[in-house]
Design a protein around this motif. Structure first.
Motif, PDB file in Angstrom:
ATOM      1  N   ILE A 195       6.885   5.492  -2.500  1.00  0.00           N
ATOM      2  CA  ILE A 195       5.473   5.670  -2.788  1.00  0.00           C
ATOM      3  C   ILE A 195       5.002   4.553  -3.721  1.00  0.00           C
ATOM      4  N   LYS A 205      10.882   7.958  -4.116  1.00  0.00           N
ATOM      5  CA  LYS A 205      10.407   9.286  -4.510  1.00  0.00           C
ATOM      6  C   LYS A 205      11.485  10.130  -5.180  1.00  0.00           C
ATOM      7  N   ASN A 206      12.703  10.107  -4.626  1.00  0.00           N
ATOM      8  CA  ASN A 206      13.740  10.974  -5.190  1.00  0.00           C
ATOM      9  C   ASN A 206      14.387  10.401  -6.448  1.00  0.00           C
ATOM     10  N   VAL A 233      -0.136  10.049  -6.175  1.00  0.00           N
ATOM     11  CA  VAL A 233       1.058  10.505  -6.914  1.00  0.00           C
ATOM     12  C   VAL A 233       0.960  11.993  -7.197  1.00  0.00           C
ATOM     13  N   PHE A 236       1.676  14.061  -4.146  1.00  0.00           N
ATOM     14  CA  PHE A 236       3.104  14.106  -3.836  1.00  0.00           C
ATOM     15  C   PHE A 236       3.818  15.077  -4.774  1.00  0.00           C
TER      16      PHE A 236
END
Length: 240
Positions: A195, A205-206, A233, A236
């Motif tokens: 992202i 992301k992770n 953000v 998400f």
């Protein structure tokens, strides 16, 4: 078995055109499918024809090679042919694969062609630019005059610095520094894994550890969240 690369030559100088044509014919794995001394004709053919590799002169009348390069689809790799070394950096800004200085020697030509063949072999094997890329896949980037694979799962974040980007990965103290734009890098990365949170930052992301107002944490780094990207953000985070 390596793919046979289709090639075009675009150069208004007859001698340069003839020399590159002979080089291609003498190089296994290359197939010449077009040669142009008029860049306008090449631009017309780009609409309906596909080609793997274009050897493109920068200085031509009426149409500059840089301008033409911006019309070439991303799956086609460009090797600029120029008599002026100062054009090299500008060439990388339009995502050129490599550049060769005139007069082009056959040895240098072969080195560039080997890099191109390695690139296409790697892409054929892993498909790094296709959508929904599995987490086990990699991207291939050009760093220090060589093409290197970077597993997607190892990327922490990417930072943009004018004409360069830095790719920070796990278990490596120094980032990979490459000539690339954030826009192109964002297109290469699968959206379900990465992202963009700021004009100058893309994060995996992770790898996000926490969020605090206008900043988020990834391992060993606090990343700012740009105003334009804040809602993205928050959406998400909210979905998780």
């Amino acid at each position: 078995m390596s793919k046979r690369l289709t090639c075009w030559i675009i150069d208004d100088e007859p001698l340069a055109l003839s020399l590159l044509e002979s080089y291609i014919h003498d190089t296994p794995g290359l197939l010449l499918t077009g040669k142009y001394n008029n860049p306008a004709l090449a631009m017309q053919d780009l609409v309906n024809k596909k080609v793997d590799l274009i050897f493109l002169d920068i200085q031509m009348p009426r149409v500059n090679g840089m301008e033409l390069a911006r019309l070439v689809p991303p799956e086609t790799k460009i090797v600029f042919i120029t008599a002026f070394k100062e054009y090299a950096l500008e060439g990388y800004r339009v995502n050129a694969f490599d550049y060769l200085l005139k007069p082009v020697s056959f040895d240098e030509f072969l080195v560039t062609c080997k890099k191109a063949q390695d690139w296409f072999d790697a892409v054929t094997k892993t498909g790094p630019t296709r959508k929904n890329v599995p987490e086990t896949d990699v991207i291939f980037v050009k760093s220090d005059q060589q093409i290197i694979p970077i597993p997607l799962k190892d990327i922490l974040y990417i930072e943009g610095l004018r004409d360069y980007i830095k790719i920070y990965t796990v278990n490596r103290s120094r980032p990979h520094v490459i000539l690339e734009s954030m826009k192109n890098m964002e297109k290469m990365l699968p959206a379900h894994l990465f992202i963009r949170v700021h004009r100058s930052f893309i994060v995996q992301k992770n790898k996000i550890e926490s969020l605090n107002r206008n900043r988020l944490m990834v391992p060993n780094r606090e990343i700012p969240i740009g105003r334009t990207y804040k809602q993205r953000v928050l959406s998400f985070i909210g979905s998780k």
